[in-house]
Design an enzyme around this catalytic site. Sequence first.
Site, PDB file in Angstrom:
ATOM      1  CD  GLU A  39       2.220  -5.799   8.061  1.00 31.64           C
ATOM      2  OE1 GLU A  39       2.566  -6.949   7.794  1.00 31.64           O
ATOM      3  OE2 GLU A  39       3.088  -4.793   7.308  1.00 31.64           O
ATOM      4  CG  HIS A  93      -0.096   0.109   2.548  1.00 31.56           C
ATOM      5  ND1 HIS A  93       0.269   1.096   2.882  1.00 31.56           N
ATOM      6  CD2 HIS A  93       0.184  -1.136   3.375  1.00 31.56           C
ATOM      7  CE1 HIS A  93       0.943   0.862   4.056  1.00 31.56           C
ATOM      8  NE2 HIS A  93       0.994  -0.185   4.426  1.00 31.56           N
TER       9      HIS A  93
END
Length: 204
Positions: free
Chosen positions: A85, A12
């Site tokens: 994550e 990202h």
Amino acid sequence: MRKLTTFYLVRHGETMWNKEQRLQGWLDSPLSENGILQTEKLRDHLKNISFTAAFSSSSGRAKETMQILLTERQLPINYEDNLREIFLGDWQGKKVEDIMTSHSDYELYTDYPGQFVATHTESFDTVTERAMFSLKKIAEKYPENNVLIVSHAVTIKCIINAILGRNVDQLWAEPFINGTSVTIIEQVDQQWLVKEIGNIQHLQ
């Protein structure tokens, strides 16, 4: 018959908490202005690559990145918790400088991952298992296609380490996985290959 699935693994774009040196994990913050610009540059860089499918971590910063990348494409986005994550427990939402003064195990996490014992966090092995499970499932569904994935630094590092068959001690080996970097992996007839790691050509 030879089957080839090519994955473009994108981290990202830079977030507000990235700028503040604040750990996110399963918590979230929006993309910064720079993060949006980085993602727009990557979108332009990838414009000539045809993607059959798009999969994003279910975290907001990954979703925001993917939506920008697909601005000019009619491609549905699949959201996967397995691409999130690493869960960072007590560290989530805190600045690195504060964590370093109050959690002695943070140095093991960053400098000696092979010695790190996950107590309040997710383990590297768990991240690897869930991420690889997701990739294998996607490869089965999209053989002989290009697949775009937006995920996170540690998750991508775990995938790379698993495919290269490296020990967890080598988890943080260079190159670094910067915001909007592209890591290319392939599955060729059930064999996994790493073709490129952390490419940031679009930012140069």
